[in-house]
Design a protein around this motif. Structure first.
Motif, PDB file in Angstrom:
ATOM      1  N   HIS B 363       7.725  11.190   8.341  1.00 30.29           N
ATOM      2  CA  HIS B 363       7.248  11.551   7.001  1.00 30.29           C
ATOM      3  C   HIS B 363       5.791  11.179   6.797  1.00 30.29           C
ATOM      4  CE1 HIS B 363      11.221  12.732   5.771  1.00 30.29           C
ATOM      5  NE2 HIS B 363      11.705  11.546   6.122  1.00 30.29           N
ATOM      6  N   GLY B 364       5.229  10.436   7.740  1.00 25.84           N
ATOM      7  CA  GLY B 364       3.809  10.120   7.662  1.00 25.84           C
ATOM      8  C   GLY B 364       3.494   9.071   6.624  1.00 25.84           C
ATOM      9  N   ASN B 365       2.223   9.036   6.215  1.00 25.60           N
ATOM     10  CA  ASN B 365       1.761   8.020   5.278  1.00 25.60           C
ATOM     11  C   ASN B 365       2.013   8.448   3.836  1.00 25.60           C
ATOM     12  OD1 ASN B 365       0.804   6.204   7.178  1.00 25.60           O
ATOM     13  ND2 ASN B 365      -1.100   7.394   7.433  1.00 25.60           N
ATOM     14  N   PRO B 366       1.987   7.465   2.901  1.00 27.42           N
ATOM     15  CA  PRO B 366       2.186   7.813   1.497  1.00 27.42           C
ATOM     16  C   PRO B 366       1.179   8.867   1.055  1.00 27.42           C
ATOM     17  CG  PRO B 366       2.184   5.441   1.784  1.00 27.42           C
ATOM     18  CD  PRO B 366       1.814   6.038   3.102  1.00 27.42           C
ATOM     19  N   PRO B 367       1.642   9.919   0.363  1.00 21.69           N
ATOM     20  CA  PRO B 367       0.760  11.008  -0.043  1.00 21.69           C
ATOM     21  C   PRO B 367      -0.139  10.639  -1.220  1.00 21.69           C
ATOM     22  CG  PRO B 367       2.998  11.421  -0.801  1.00 21.69           C
ATOM     23  CD  PRO B 367       3.042  10.156   0.001  1.00 21.69           C
ATOM     24  N   ALA B 368       0.077   9.489  -1.842  1.00 23.30           N
ATOM     25  CA  ALA B 368      -0.748   9.109  -2.994  1.00 23.30           C
ATOM     26  C   ALA B 368      -0.730   7.591  -3.114  1.00 23.30           C
ATOM     27  CB  ALA B 368      -0.197   9.741  -4.274  1.00 23.30           C
ATOM     28  N   LEU B 369      -1.664   7.065  -3.913  1.00 19.82           N
ATOM     29  CA  LEU B 369      -1.650   5.625  -4.180  1.00 19.82           C
ATOM     30  C   LEU B 369      -0.389   5.286  -4.973  1.00 19.82           C
ATOM     31  CD1 LEU B 369      -5.336   4.964  -5.290  1.00 19.82           C
ATOM     32  CD2 LEU B 369      -4.283   4.518  -3.058  1.00 19.82           C
ATOM     33  N   PHE B 370       0.173   4.131  -4.700  1.00 21.61           N
ATOM     34  CA  PHE B 370       1.355   3.742  -5.484  1.00 21.61           C
ATOM     35  C   PHE B 370       1.372   2.227  -5.647  1.00 21.61           C
ATOM     36  CE2 PHE B 370       4.342   1.641  -2.584  1.00 21.61           C
ATOM     37  CZ  PHE B 370       3.739   1.875  -1.361  1.00 21.61           C
ATOM     38  N   ASP B 371       2.188   1.783  -6.608  1.00 16.24           N
ATOM     39  CA  ASP B 371       2.472   0.357  -6.748  1.00 16.24           C
ATOM     40  C   ASP B 371       3.972   0.172  -6.899  1.00 16.24           C
ATOM     41  OD1 ASP B 371       0.250  -1.575  -6.737  1.00 16.24           O
ATOM     42  OD2 ASP B 371      -0.613  -0.203  -8.226  1.00 16.24           O
ATOM     43  N   GLN B 389      18.774  -6.377  -7.653  1.00 16.45           N
ATOM     44  CA  GLN B 389      17.377  -5.967  -7.673  1.00 16.45           C
ATOM     45  C   GLN B 389      17.110  -5.061  -8.872  1.00 16.45           C
ATOM     46  OE1 GLN B 389      16.474  -3.073  -4.564  1.00 16.45           O
ATOM     47  NE2 GLN B 389      18.284  -3.737  -3.449  1.00 16.45           N
ATOM     48  N   ASP B 390      16.001  -5.296  -9.534  1.00 14.83           N
ATOM     49  CA  ASP B 390      15.509  -4.407 -10.585  1.00 14.83           C
ATOM     50  C   ASP B 390      14.101  -4.034 -10.180  1.00 14.83           C
ATOM     51  OD1 ASP B 390      17.715  -4.513 -12.349  1.00 14.83           O
ATOM     52  OD2 ASP B 390      17.057  -6.466 -13.100  1.00 14.83           O
ATOM     53  N   ASN B 391      13.878  -2.766  -9.860  1.00 17.19           N
ATOM     54  CA  ASN B 391      12.519  -2.391  -9.486  1.00 17.19           C
ATOM     55  C   ASN B 391      12.219  -0.948  -9.862  1.00 17.19           C
ATOM     56  OD1 ASN B 391      13.878  -0.991  -7.325  1.00 17.19           O
ATOM     57  ND2 ASN B 391      13.921  -2.973  -6.236  1.00 17.19           N
ATOM     58  N   ALA B 392      10.964  -0.585  -9.751  1.00 14.33           N
ATOM     59  CA  ALA B 392      10.521   0.761 -10.104  1.00 14.33           C
ATOM     60  C   ALA B 392       9.281   1.073  -9.280  1.00 14.33           C
ATOM     61  CB  ALA B 392      10.209   0.844 -11.593  1.00 14.33           C
ATOM     62  N   LEU B 393       8.902   2.335  -9.282  1.00 16.78           N
ATOM     63  CA  LEU B 393       7.727   2.709  -8.501  1.00 16.78           C
ATOM     64  C   LEU B 393       6.825   3.578  -9.361  1.00 16.78           C
ATOM     65  CD1 LEU B 393       7.800   3.545  -4.769  1.00 16.78           C
ATOM     66  CD2 LEU B 393       6.340   4.905  -6.251  1.00 16.78           C
ATOM     67  N   ILE B 394       5.554   3.319  -9.250  1.00 13.27           N
ATOM     68  CA  ILE B 394       4.579   4.111 -10.007  1.00 13.27           C
ATOM     69  C   ILE B 394       3.566   4.660  -9.012  1.00 13.27           C
ATOM     70  CG2 ILE B 394       3.220   2.032 -10.536  1.00 13.27           C
ATOM     71  CD1 ILE B 394       2.427   3.331 -13.191  1.00 13.27           C
ATOM     72  N   PHE B 395       3.274   5.962  -9.095  1.00 13.87           N
ATOM     73  CA  PHE B 395       2.256   6.512  -8.194  1.00 13.87           C
ATOM     74  C   PHE B 395       1.197   7.241  -9.000  1.00 13.87           C
ATOM     75  CE2 PHE B 395       5.948   9.356  -8.254  1.00 13.87           C
ATOM     76  CZ  PHE B 395       5.404  10.594  -8.576  1.00 13.87           C
ATOM     77  N   GLU B 396       0.044   7.398  -8.402  1.00 18.28           N
ATOM     78  CA  GLU B 396      -1.075   7.984  -9.150  1.00 18.28           C
ATOM     79  C   GLU B 396      -0.778   9.454  -9.462  1.00 18.28           C
ATOM     80  OE1 GLU B 396      -4.736   8.426  -6.995  1.00 18.28           O
ATOM     81  OE2 GLU B 396      -3.686   8.771  -5.112  1.00 18.28           O
ATOM     82  N   TRP B 476       3.281  -4.890  -4.735  1.00 18.52           N
ATOM     83  CA  TRP B 476       2.671  -4.341  -3.535  1.00 18.52           C
ATOM     84  C   TRP B 476       2.122  -2.956  -3.816  1.00 18.52           C
ATOM     85  CZ3 TRP B 476       2.558  -1.077   0.874  1.00 18.52           C
ATOM     86  CH2 TRP B 476       1.897  -1.660   2.005  1.00 18.52           C
ATOM     87  N   GLY B 477       1.000  -2.627  -3.222  1.00 20.32           N
ATOM     88  CA  GLY B 477       0.435  -1.304  -3.378  1.00 20.32           C
ATOM     89  C   GLY B 477      -1.019  -1.392  -3.772  1.00 20.32           C
ATOM     90  N   ASP B 478      -1.452  -0.361  -4.479  1.00 19.74           N
ATOM     91  CA  ASP B 478      -2.847  -0.255  -4.837  1.00 19.74           C
ATOM     92  C   ASP B 478      -3.285  -1.369  -5.783  1.00 19.74           C
ATOM     93  OD1 ASP B 478      -5.378   1.148  -4.969  1.00 19.74           O
ATOM     94  OD2 ASP B 478      -4.800   1.549  -7.043  1.00 19.74           O
ATOM     95  N   GLY B 479      -2.426  -1.722  -6.721  1.00 13.94           N
ATOM     96  CA  GLY B 479      -2.736  -2.835  -7.602  1.00 13.94           C
ATOM     97  C   GLY B 479      -3.374  -2.464  -8.915  1.00 13.94           C
ATOM     98  N   THR B 480      -3.855  -1.214  -9.055  1.00 11.04           N
ATOM     99  CA  THR B 480      -4.535  -0.847 -10.302  1.00 11.04           C
ATOM    100  C   THR B 480      -3.601  -0.124 -11.254  1.00 11.04           C
ATOM    101  OG1 THR B 480      -5.208   1.282  -9.424  1.00 11.04           O
ATOM    102  CG2 THR B 480      -6.723  -0.566  -9.086  1.00 11.04           C
ATOM    103  N   LEU B 481      -2.536   0.469 -10.731  1.00 14.88           N
ATOM    104  CA  LEU B 481      -1.708   1.335 -11.566  1.00 14.88           C
ATOM    105  C   LEU B 481      -0.969   0.588 -12.686  1.00 14.88           C
ATOM    106  CD1 LEU B 481      -0.356   3.654  -8.730  1.00 14.88           C
ATOM    107  CD2 LEU B 481      -2.437   3.872 -10.071  1.00 14.88           C
ATOM    108  N   PRO B 482      -0.402  -0.604 -12.416  1.00  8.55           N
ATOM    109  CA  PRO B 482       0.282  -1.316 -13.497  1.00  8.55           C
ATOM    110  C   PRO B 482      -0.642  -1.593 -14.681  1.00  8.55           C
ATOM    111  CG  PRO B 482       0.801  -2.327 -11.386  1.00  8.55           C
ATOM    112  CD  PRO B 482      -0.269  -1.316 -11.130  1.00  8.55           C
TER     113      PRO B 482
END
Lengths: 234, 645
Positions: B363-371, B389-396, B476-482
């Motif tokens: 599937h290759g690398n992530p297609p966008a920045l995410f956190d 576990q309680d988690n979520a994902l946010i991408f640009e 973990w991730g880009d760090g700016t999205l949250p």
């Protein structure tokens, strides 16, 4: 008729005087210095109460003897364990094989207890009692045993007012179809009023159970009569 | 000779603190003077303003309630004392009148303990005094009581009263620092290090303030490889600036600081900044020697782990570390910081494993920045045991044409990550609040819309989501999205805030403070956990919910931790500082209690049977309810909830 009556009076009075003269010192003091009557309107919580219980060699008042006696003082709604009375008497000769040993577990002349003689017990008890209201379960027997002992030592009977918790319980819930008479035993009542039954058949243990029973019964009686209890309510 | 009744009273008292601290002889003496008091239902034991009696009370049977009276003569329930509870103890310590009204709820038997006799005993039993002092003390009583209780357990008979508080002690013994001036040559510095047999040297200015540090590693990197001449001044190779700690820093402070900064050496200075004289130096190695077991080692291991199975082992090790901390009564702030770091590191590792798997699957690398966001207690950084576990994902934001494929990629990634986490022991969330759920794997703008909806439509479900999702934290991730999300939330709040805040506050009041008791505790009435006390819902939830809404109102979005929220609130509102501090203390206690129970039973410690608690634990737990109530009252007034209800 009138003359006969006066004659009788003088006779008994003299008899009484003779008897009084023979009283032991401790009983004379108890008889003369202590007030045994309470005004009927006296609040019950202001009346000193002694809970009393004896263990005996058997149930025959004339034959049997007291082996131990325990008592606790109650003021208002509290039992003061610090002011307890506890005494053991040596088993008199001829009673060593009494069937009651199985009930109270007092082994004749066991070295576990320190014994006193009867006059000492009586003297100490009368001082402890003073004018208190005596309360006990089926207390009539204990009082009769004590009176018998007092008489044996040339003293008069107890003069304190006596209340039987069994009677009190019966008044609150008369026996009948639903509560047969044996339901007024200390065990049954303790169960009914949820009092833990440990140390049963030790004088002091029974006193404690009776004391709690007494306080619980009084609170129910107060609800029944609808006002603060006074001596006349008993 | 003590009689049977005395023995009976003795038997009853001997398991109850503080009587449990007495020797048999003394306690028998106390027992022999006990007064047994009978209280019919509705009768008063004592009233406020009454002069103290020469006794205090232990409930033998029944329930006594303590009330305080407000100015209008209204009675407010303060405490409910059940069997084995002690009350009316003030007169023993302070010649003070009674503050509360004590009344029997049901037919009760009390043991009145003669305080005269008891007072004589205190001097010979320091632990009794300590217990009494702590149970009387004001705000810091929870932790102190806790300590007194724990001390008893670990104490041996030689009367040693100091528990092993190593991690709380100041690091007085930090090494005498070896220093050099900035213009000295690298060679001179290296020789001094060799002479002293040390691995680092501090570089100071004329006033003896630290300006840099040179370590073995710097020497290896720069000198041994010949890149830098040994005749150059140390200035050229030193690391600068240095991280400083104050003289009174504890081992715990040092560890947190090292974990956070990634520095291996900390410099101790007079005032804790690099603008004062150097007094010492602490290296990670020093800490290792001091402590034996080190969370940094576990974290390092996590970094090099190659399978979820090994991560699980490491998490087990972390749990042993945790139980050691709990035993040593290390401050909860420190424990949660360390455990959060470990949890975060495991999550990061699982994401890395997930990404590697995606690569392997083609599937290759992530297609966008995410956190990657953690939610709930891990989001707040206060999770000690493995919970769901309680988690979520946010991408640009991406162009609409790419949206679906991008989301698909992240859903697959999340599938792997949650699976790994599950293997480590963080079970799948029952409510499916996981990044692998299409609802919770969204772009920045869709998350913004989602939060706006939650804030505007105050349904019960939305409020529940709010309570979980608002405590998000990027691990973990880009760090700016949250941060984008946070900014959005506060701008939304500007317009529509009051109603949202009020409903949040309402939600915080949904679990009334647990003062209606069955033997001191509101237990669950039905279901799987019948007759158990729900530590989370009844005591912790109200505190976290309250902290969240208050901090939102104060517009302090980046404070995610309940304890730190209360800390911040206490600073913002000095007039309420006491309430907030007590709430924080109560919360600490609850975290600790829950972790202890969980470790003991091998579960998440959420449900408690009242009878499995020691008497002191019960006392502490009950005390923690008061702050719950106070905080709830504060919310009620602040958000004017009495009109809404």
């Amino acid at each position: 008729m009138e003359r006969l009556r006066r004659w009788w009076d003088t006779l008994t009075e003299r008899g009484a005087k003779q008897e009084k003269a023979a009283w032991p010192e401790y009983y004379r003091r108890y008889d003369s210095e202590v007030q045994h009557e309470f005004p009927p309107d006296r609040l019950l919580r202001e009346v000193p109460v002694v809970i009393l219980d004896t263990e005996t060699t058997g149930l025959d008042v004339r034959q049997d003897r007291i082996l131990s006696l325990g008592a606790l003082k109650v003021y208002g709604n509290s039992i003061n364990l610090g002011e307890k009375f506890e005494a053991y008497l040596p088993t008199p000769p001829g009673f060593e094989h009494s069937e009651a040993v199985a009930i109270h577990g007092i082994i004749p002349n066991s070295l576990r207890y320190s014994y006193v003689d009867e006059p000492t017990l009586l003297s100490d008890l009368l001082t402890y009692l003073g004018g208190s209201l005596i309360v006990g379960h089926h207390i009539g027997f204990d009082v009769a045993m004590l009176n018998q002992t007092l008489q044996r030592h040339g003293a008069g009977p107890l003069r304190n007012r006596v209340i039987d918790t069994a009677d009190l319980a019966r008044r609150l819930r008369p026996s009948g179809y639903w509560t047969p008479d044996h339901d007024f035993s200390l065990d049954a009542l303790a169960r009914r009023y949820r009092i833990p039954l440990s140390d049963r058949h030790t004088s002091l243990g029974d006193c404690y159970i009776t004391g709690v029973l007494w306080l619980k019964l009084l609170s129910r009686l107060a609800v029944r009569v609808g006002h603060d209890l006074r001596v006349q309510d008993l | 000779m003590p009689n049977q009744i005395t023995y009976r009273v003795y038997d009853f008292l001997k398991d109850i603190a503080p009587f449990s601290y007495l020797d048999q002889e003394s306690l028998l003496r106390v027992a022999s003077r006990v007064e047994v008091r009978y209280q019919p239902p509705g009768t008063v034991v004592f009233r406020p303003g009454e002069p103290p009696r020469d006794r205090f009370f232990v409930v033998k049977e029944g329930i006594i309630e303590l009330y305080s009276e407000d100015a209008d003569g209204q009675e407010m329930l303060v405490e409910r004392c059940g069997e084995r509870d002690i009350f009316g103890i003030r007169p023993l310590l302070a010649e003070d009148t009674y503050v509360f009204l004590a009344r029997a709820v049901e037919e009760s038997l009390l043991y009145a303990i003669n305080s005269e006799g008891f007072r004589d005993i205190i001097p010979h039993h320091p632990r009794v005094l300590e217990y009494l002092a702590t149970s009387m003390a004001g705000s810091s009583r929870y932790n102190l009581e806790y300590r007194a209780a724990r001390r008893q357990k670990t104490d041996d008979d030689n009367g040693q009263l100091e528990p092993d508080l190593l991690p709380l002690q100041s690091l007085h013994r930090s090494r005498e620092p070896v220093v050099c001036q900035a213009n000295e040559t690298i060679m001179e510095a290296a020789r001094r290090m060799t002479d002293h047999g040390i691995g680092s040297i501090l570089v100071v200015n004329e006033e003896h303030h630290p300006i840099g540090i040179v370590t073995d590693r710097d020497l290896r990197r720069c000198v041994a490889t010949g890149v830098v001449s040994r005749k150059l001044p140390v200035l050229t190779i030193m690391s600068s600036p240095v991280a400083c700690i104050p003289v009174d820093a504890t081992v715990a402070d040092v560890q947190i600081r090292m974990l956070k900064t990634g520095y291996h050496h900390l410099v101790q200075t007079e005032d804790g900044t690099d603008k004062s004289r150097v007094t010492g130096i602490v290296s990670e190695h020093d800490l290792l020697l001091l402590q034996g077991n080190n969370p940094a080692v576990v974290i390092q291991e996590i970094g090099s782990a190659r399978s979820a199975g090994y991560l699980r082992e490491l998490r087990d090790r972390a749990e042993r570390l945790l139980s050691g901390y709990l035993e040593k009564e290390v401050a909860i702030g420190y424990i949660t910081a360390v455990m959060t770091q470990i949890n975060d590191e495991i999550i990061r590792k699982c994401i890395k494993l997930g990404l590697a798997r995606m690569q392997a699957d083609g599937h290759g690398n992530p297609p966008a920045l995410f956190d990657w966001l953690t939610l709930g207690s891990q989001g707040r950084g206060e999770q000690l045991l493995r919970t769901d576990q309680d988690n979520a994902l946010i991408f640009e934001d991406v162009s609409p044409s790419r949206y679906n494929s991008t989301k698909d990629y992240f859903l697959k990634l999340a599938d792997y990550v949650t699976e790994f986490l599950n293997e480590v022991g963080y079970h799948y969330c029952d409510g499916d609040m996981m990044a692998s759920n299409p609802k919770w794997c969204l772009s920045v703008s869709r998350w913004k819309d989602q939060f706006s909806e939650w804030m505007h439509e105050n349904t019960a479900e939305n409020l529940l989501n709010t309570s979980i999702f608002f405590d998000y934290r990027g691990v973990w991730g880009d760090g700016t999205l949250p941060d984008k999300l946070t900014t959005h939330i506060f701008s939304e709040m500007g317009g529509q805030s009051t109603r949202f805040q009020a409903s949040l506050a309402m939600a915080a009041l949904q679990n009334p403070s647990p003062l209606t008791f069955f033997r001191n505790f509101v237990v669950e009435r039905s279901g799987e956990h019948k007759d158990q006390f729900d530590l989370k819902a009844r005591a912790m939830r109200p505190l976290t919910d309250a902290a969240r809404v208050l901090i939102l109102q104060a517009q302090q979005g980046n404070i995610n931790n309940t304890l730190r929220r209360y800390e911040a609130l206490a600073k913002l509102e000095p007039q309420n500082a006491r309430v907030y501090e007590e709430a924080a203390e109560a919360y600490e206690l609850l975290i600790r209690l829950r972790a202890e129970l969980g470790l003991k039973r091998g579960d998440n410690g959420r449900f408690v049977r009242p009878e499995e608690l020691t008497q002191v634990q019960r006392l502490l737990l009950r005390n923690s309810f008061n702050p719950v109530k106070e905080i709830q009252q504060l919310l009620e007034i602040r958000f004017q909830l009495t009109f809404l209800r």
